[in-house]
Design a protein around this motif. Structure first.
Motif, PDB file in Angstrom:
ATOM      1  N   GLY A  43      35.334  55.156  55.812  1.00 26.91           N
ATOM      2  CA  GLY A  43      34.663  55.135  57.104  1.00 26.91           C
ATOM      3  C   GLY A  43      35.367  54.330  58.174  1.00 26.91           C
ATOM      4  O   GLY A  43      35.041  54.450  59.352  1.00 26.91           O
ATOM      5  N   SER A  44      36.340  53.478  57.800  1.00 25.11           N
ATOM      6  CA  SER A  44      37.050  52.686  58.791  1.00 25.11           C
ATOM      7  C   SER A  44      37.999  53.576  59.588  1.00 25.11           C
ATOM      8  O   SER A  44      38.479  54.605  59.100  1.00 25.11           O
ATOM      9  N   ARG A  45      38.268  53.159  60.817  1.00 22.40           N
ATOM     10  CA  ARG A  45      39.135  53.934  61.695  1.00 22.40           C
ATOM     11  C   ARG A  45      40.452  53.191  61.910  1.00 22.40           C
ATOM     12  O   ARG A  45      40.509  51.965  61.883  1.00 22.40           O
ATOM     13  N   VAL A  46      41.519  53.964  62.123  1.00 21.95           N
ATOM     14  CA  VAL A  46      42.845  53.402  62.306  1.00 21.95           C
ATOM     15  C   VAL A  46      43.577  54.250  63.339  1.00 21.95           C
ATOM     16  O   VAL A  46      43.244  55.432  63.539  1.00 21.95           O
ATOM     17  N   LEU A  47      44.542  53.666  64.010  1.00 23.12           N
ATOM     18  CA  LEU A  47      45.346  54.385  64.984  1.00 23.12           C
ATOM     19  C   LEU A  47      46.565  54.992  64.295  1.00 23.12           C
ATOM     20  O   LEU A  47      47.297  54.292  63.599  1.00 23.12           O
ATOM     21  N   VAL A  48      46.784  56.283  64.498  1.00 20.35           N
ATOM     22  CA  VAL A  48      47.872  56.991  63.821  1.00 20.35           C
ATOM     23  C   VAL A  48      48.878  57.491  64.858  1.00 20.35           C
ATOM     24  O   VAL A  48      48.555  57.651  66.040  1.00 20.35           O
ATOM     25  N   PHE A  49      50.101  57.734  64.399  1.00 19.36           N
ATOM     26  CA  PHE A  49      51.170  58.146  65.297  1.00 19.36           C
ATOM     27  C   PHE A  49      52.112  59.088  64.568  1.00 19.36           C
ATOM     28  O   PHE A  49      52.122  59.166  63.337  1.00 19.36           O
ATOM     29  N   GLY A  50      52.896  59.842  65.323  1.00 19.76           N
ATOM     30  CA  GLY A  50      53.876  60.752  64.754  1.00 19.76           C
ATOM     31  C   GLY A  50      55.284  60.213  64.918  1.00 19.76           C
ATOM     32  O   GLY A  50      55.498  59.134  65.477  1.00 19.76           O
ATOM     33  N   ARG A  51      56.247  60.969  64.407  1.00 23.31           N
ATOM     34  CA  ARG A  51      57.650  60.565  64.502  1.00 23.31           C
ATOM     35  C   ARG A  51      58.505  61.763  64.891  1.00 23.31           C
ATOM     36  O   ARG A  51      58.152  62.910  64.614  1.00 23.31           O
TER      37      ARG A  51
END
Length: 217
Positions: A43-51
């Protein structure tokens, strides 16, 4: 944990952008960011990114540093994050073509066209720029910009440090004195610079040069 790179695409965030420099951006209330929010199983949220990576030979990202690609990155004013796993076969990854690409990137950095930094600093800059809350007012003839805090879509709220703010800039239509504050605390004048443009001014928190590199213009 603040940032996370995923092996599987999520809505609004591709894990890889092939054969070009520059990542897609998400609109967050009028500010764009390479960061997207994802939810873990707990349920926790995190910031994601691409490469950014080649469609073939993923480790050979330095071959993307062509003059055309670097110019396109500069023109679009976007963010590139290279897929970097260069220690396994360094003689393969650092070919003559790759080293020429690094030389091109270094020249863009030295002339102030492209900022080069570790991934964590780039992502922190993006986070602060996109989600900072600030207030502007005039006090005794001085334009005061007070950066209150950063509130991420994951629920995290924090007061940024001077290091977090490096590269953050404000375009001004103000000709007088400018003062930067963080959570009502005035920054030392050496921490930021006022740059003159064509009919406008920019106040920017100064960038620390990369180790061993000449400072950007």
């Amino acid at each position: 944990m603040r940032f996370y790179w995923l092996n599987v695409n999520v809505p609004g965030c591709a894990t890889h952008v092939h054969d070009q420099l520059g990542l897609p951006e998400t609109d967050w209330g009028g500010r764009s960011s390479v960061l997207a929010a994802a939810r873990f199983d707990d349920g926790s949220r995190v910031l994601v990114f691409g490469r950014n990576s080649p469609s073939k030979g993923w480790y050979d990202c330095l071959h993307l540093l062509t003059e055309d690609n670097l110019q396109a990155l500069y023109d679009s004013r976007r963010t590139a994050i290279l897929y970097t796993h260069w220690t396994a076969h360094p003689s393969r990854h650092f070919s003559v073509e790759a080293l020429r690409g690094l030389e091109r990137l270094g020249e863009h950095y030295r002339t102030g066209r492209i900022w080069v930094a570790p991934t964590s600093r780039i992502l922190t800059h993006d986070l602060v720029r996109t989600f900072m809350d600030y207030h502007v007012r005039v006090e005794d003839g001085v334009l005061v910009i007070n950066i209150r805090h950063v509130k991420a879509p994951t629920g995290e709220t924090f007061v940024p440090t001077v290091e977090d703010l490096e590269g953050i800039s404000f375009r001004l239509g103000w000709e007088g004195e400018v003062c930067l504050r963080v959570a009502d605390v005035r920054l030392d004048r050496t921490a930021y610079e006022v740059l003159e443009g064509d009919g406008y001014r920019v106040v920017r928190v100064a960038l620390t040069p990369m180790p061993g590199a000449d400072p950007p213009a």
